[in-house]
Design a protein around this motif. Sequence first.
Motif, PDB file in Angstrom:
ATOM      1  N   ARG A   1      -5.164  23.601 -22.121  1.00  0.00           N
ATOM      2  CA  ARG A   1      -4.423  23.805 -23.367  1.00  0.00           C
ATOM      3  C   ARG A   1      -5.209  24.665 -24.339  1.00  0.00           C
ATOM      4  O   ARG A   1      -6.377  24.403 -24.617  1.00  0.00           O
ATOM      5  CB  ARG A   1      -4.096  22.461 -24.026  1.00  0.00           C
ATOM      6  N   GLU A   2      -4.531  25.693 -24.838  1.00  0.00           N
ATOM      7  CA  GLU A   2      -5.139  26.579 -25.827  1.00  0.00           C
ATOM      8  C   GLU A   2      -4.159  26.790 -26.971  1.00  0.00           C
ATOM      9  O   GLU A   2      -3.714  27.890 -27.249  1.00  0.00           O
ATOM     10  CB  GLU A   2      -5.532  27.910 -25.175  1.00  0.00           C
ATOM     11  N   GLY A   3      -3.785  25.683 -27.607  1.00  0.00           N
ATOM     12  CA  GLY A   3      -2.917  25.754 -28.773  1.00  0.00           C
ATOM     13  C   GLY A   3      -1.447  25.825 -28.476  1.00  0.00           C
ATOM     14  O   GLY A   3      -0.648  26.078 -29.384  1.00  0.00           O
ATOM     15  N   GLY A   4      -1.037  25.626 -27.236  1.00  0.00           N
ATOM     16  CA  GLY A   4       0.371  25.707 -26.888  1.00  0.00           C
ATOM     17  C   GLY A   4       1.164  24.488 -27.323  1.00  0.00           C
ATOM     18  O   GLY A   4       0.641  23.546 -27.909  1.00  0.00           O
ATOM     19  N   ALA A   5       2.471  24.517 -27.014  1.00  0.00           N
ATOM     20  CA  ALA A   5       3.362  23.432 -27.408  1.00  0.00           C
ATOM     21  C   ALA A   5       4.217  23.004 -26.228  1.00  0.00           C
ATOM     22  O   ALA A   5       4.668  23.822 -25.433  1.00  0.00           O
ATOM     23  CB  ALA A   5       4.257  23.868 -28.563  1.00  0.00           C
ATOM     24  N   LEU A   6       4.450  21.707 -26.135  1.00  0.00           N
ATOM     25  CA  LEU A   6       5.321  21.133 -25.116  1.00  0.00           C
ATOM     26  C   LEU A   6       6.503  20.497 -25.829  1.00  0.00           C
ATOM     27  O   LEU A   6       6.323  19.648 -26.694  1.00  0.00           O
ATOM     28  CB  LEU A   6       4.540  20.111 -24.289  1.00  0.00           C
ATOM     29  N   LEU A   7       7.722  20.923 -25.465  1.00  0.00           N
ATOM     30  CA  LEU A   7       8.915  20.468 -26.171  1.00  0.00           C
ATOM     31  C   LEU A   7       9.890  19.802 -25.214  1.00  0.00           C
ATOM     32  O   LEU A   7      10.086  20.261 -24.084  1.00  0.00           O
ATOM     33  CB  LEU A   7       9.618  21.657 -26.843  1.00  0.00           C
ATOM     34  N   LEU A   8      10.518  18.725 -25.680  1.00  0.00           N
ATOM     35  CA  LEU A   8      11.615  18.089 -24.960  1.00  0.00           C
ATOM     36  C   LEU A   8      12.889  18.309 -25.764  1.00  0.00           C
ATOM     37  O   LEU A   8      13.057  17.739 -26.838  1.00  0.00           O
ATOM     38  CB  LEU A   8      11.371  16.587 -24.787  1.00  0.00           C
ATOM     39  N   ASP A   9      13.772  19.142 -25.239  1.00  0.00           N
ATOM     40  CA  ASP A   9      15.058  19.405 -25.886  1.00  0.00           C
ATOM     41  C   ASP A   9      16.097  18.484 -25.258  1.00  0.00           C
ATOM     42  O   ASP A   9      17.038  18.926 -24.591  1.00  0.00           O
ATOM     43  CB  ASP A   9      15.429  20.872 -25.703  1.00  0.00           C
ATOM     44  N   ILE A  10      15.884  17.176 -25.438  1.00  0.00           N
ATOM     45  CA  ILE A  10      16.707  16.148 -24.809  1.00  0.00           C
ATOM     46  C   ILE A  10      17.054  15.107 -25.876  1.00  0.00           C
ATOM     47  O   ILE A  10      16.166  14.644 -26.602  1.00  0.00           O
ATOM     48  CB  ILE A  10      15.953  15.463 -23.657  1.00  0.00           C
ATOM     49  N   PRO A  11      18.320  14.717 -26.004  1.00  0.00           N
ATOM     50  CA  PRO A  11      18.670  13.676 -26.981  1.00  0.00           C
ATOM     51  C   PRO A  11      17.907  12.384 -26.721  1.00  0.00           C
ATOM     52  O   PRO A  11      17.666  12.014 -25.560  1.00  0.00           O
ATOM     53  CB  PRO A  11      20.178  13.481 -26.758  1.00  0.00           C
ATOM     54  N   ASP A  12      17.523  11.697 -27.785  1.00  0.00           N
ATOM     55  CA  ASP A  12      16.766  10.448 -27.643  1.00  0.00           C
ATOM     56  C   ASP A  12      17.527   9.427 -26.802  1.00  0.00           C
ATOM     57  O   ASP A  12      16.929   8.622 -26.087  1.00  0.00           O
ATOM     58  CB  ASP A  12      16.458   9.858 -29.024  1.00  0.00           C
ATOM     59  N   SER A  13      18.853   9.461 -26.887  1.00  0.00           N
ATOM     60  CA  SER A  13      19.661   8.495 -26.144  1.00  0.00           C
ATOM     61  C   SER A  13      19.566   8.702 -24.634  1.00  0.00           C
ATOM     62  O   SER A  13      19.883   7.801 -23.850  1.00  0.00           O
ATOM     63  CB  SER A  13      21.127   8.587 -26.578  1.00  0.00           C
ATOM     64  N   GLU A  14      19.139   9.902 -24.195  1.00  0.00           N
ATOM     65  CA  GLU A  14      19.035  10.191 -22.768  1.00  0.00           C
ATOM     66  C   GLU A  14      17.620  10.032 -22.237  1.00  0.00           C
ATOM     67  O   GLU A  14      17.397  10.145 -21.023  1.00  0.00           O
ATOM     68  CB  GLU A  14      19.520  11.617 -22.492  1.00  0.00           C
ATOM     69  N   LEU A  15      16.671   9.772 -23.117  1.00  0.00           N
ATOM     70  CA  LEU A  15      15.287   9.622 -22.672  1.00  0.00           C
ATOM     71  C   LEU A  15      15.094   8.298 -21.945  1.00  0.00           C
ATOM     72  O   LEU A  15      15.611   7.264 -22.370  1.00  0.00           O
ATOM     73  CB  LEU A  15      14.339   9.708 -23.862  1.00  0.00           C
ATOM     74  N   LYS A  16      14.329   8.335 -20.852  1.00  0.00           N
ATOM     75  CA  LYS A  16      14.017   7.133 -20.100  1.00  0.00           C
ATOM     76  C   LYS A  16      12.744   7.376 -19.308  1.00  0.00           C
ATOM     77  O   LYS A  16      12.327   8.533 -19.100  1.00  0.00           O
ATOM     78  CB  LYS A  16      15.169   6.767 -19.168  1.00  0.00           C
ATOM     79  N   PRO A  17      12.086   6.326 -18.849  1.00  0.00           N
ATOM     80  CA  PRO A  17      10.839   6.498 -18.094  1.00  0.00           C
ATOM     81  C   PRO A  17      11.050   7.325 -16.835  1.00  0.00           C
ATOM     82  O   PRO A  17      12.026   7.154 -16.107  1.00  0.00           O
ATOM     83  CB  PRO A  17      10.436   5.062 -17.748  1.00  0.00           C
ATOM     84  N   GLY A  18      10.116   8.258 -16.602  1.00  0.00           N
ATOM     85  CA  GLY A  18      10.151   9.042 -15.383  1.00  0.00           C
ATOM     86  C   GLY A  18      11.223  10.104 -15.322  1.00  0.00           C
ATOM     87  O   GLY A  18      11.564  10.583 -14.246  1.00  0.00           O
TER      88      GLY A  18
END
Length: 282
Positions: free
Chosen positions: A62-79
């Motif tokens: 990592r050199e200052g980058g960003a990781l984004l999840l463009d997913i609604p919270d209601s669809e988030l789940k483990p794995g």
Amino acid sequence: MACLLSKISFIRKIHRFFFRLYLEKKRKLNIVKTLWFNISFLPWKQAKHFPFFIHGSLTVAREGGALLLDIPDSELKPGLIRLGYDRLSTNYAGTLLQLSGTIRWKGPFRSSVNVVIGASKPESFLEFGRYVSLGAQGSIRAYRSIVIEDYVAITHDCCIYDTDFHPFRNIRTGNINPYAIPVKIGQGSFISSGSYIAKGTVLPPYSLVASHSLLNRDYSLENVKAPFIAGMPGKIKSQGLVRLFEKDLEITASEHFSQTDCPLIVHRGIPSDHSGREGSFI
């Protein structure tokens, strides 16, 4: 009575949790890395769902980058997103994640063992659509932009680069051409083993790429629906052949060809039902 039922329900949830944990350990789930990765790279409202599962080892450059999840919270789940996951391989070589630019996930994703995923420059952008899979020994590295749309399957030993990595000079003219040009993979595409997707490649939706092909141009300009691309360099050989996405039809086809080699005729047209792939993905 209600209190007793509540206790039984709680015990069942605990039992299911530990049983799933046991199964994931057999699939080389790296619990420590999973905890560290989610908490380190996601805001808490996303991290608490533990959407990333890390299997085997993981190295993050990592050199200052960003990781984004463009997913609604209601669809988030483990794995929901698995790195280094392979139910068949006995070789759990690690995953290398290069995070100098921005990497965005828009839905479920699965990569196998010994893969490289990277946004290599501060201005780099790499996006994965919903239900994308990357096979073993695969490598995807963006210098400018790589966009992979929904339901794309990239099999083992494939490379997708939007760059030549180094500039080259024509000694007759002195020209130095751009050495990083964006790549786009259309939805529903299937990229067979050993293929190389080079800078400037654009694949229209439902492209089928033959094994060990080299793709290096915008194939959408030929206005061909569901092209079959093969060769070095890759050329459109035919059209209209798509991977069978519908799970029920896949089962039907398997049963049919276990009894006969006669062709099976089903509905015509572009797939409209991806529920089978969704249901069997994770």
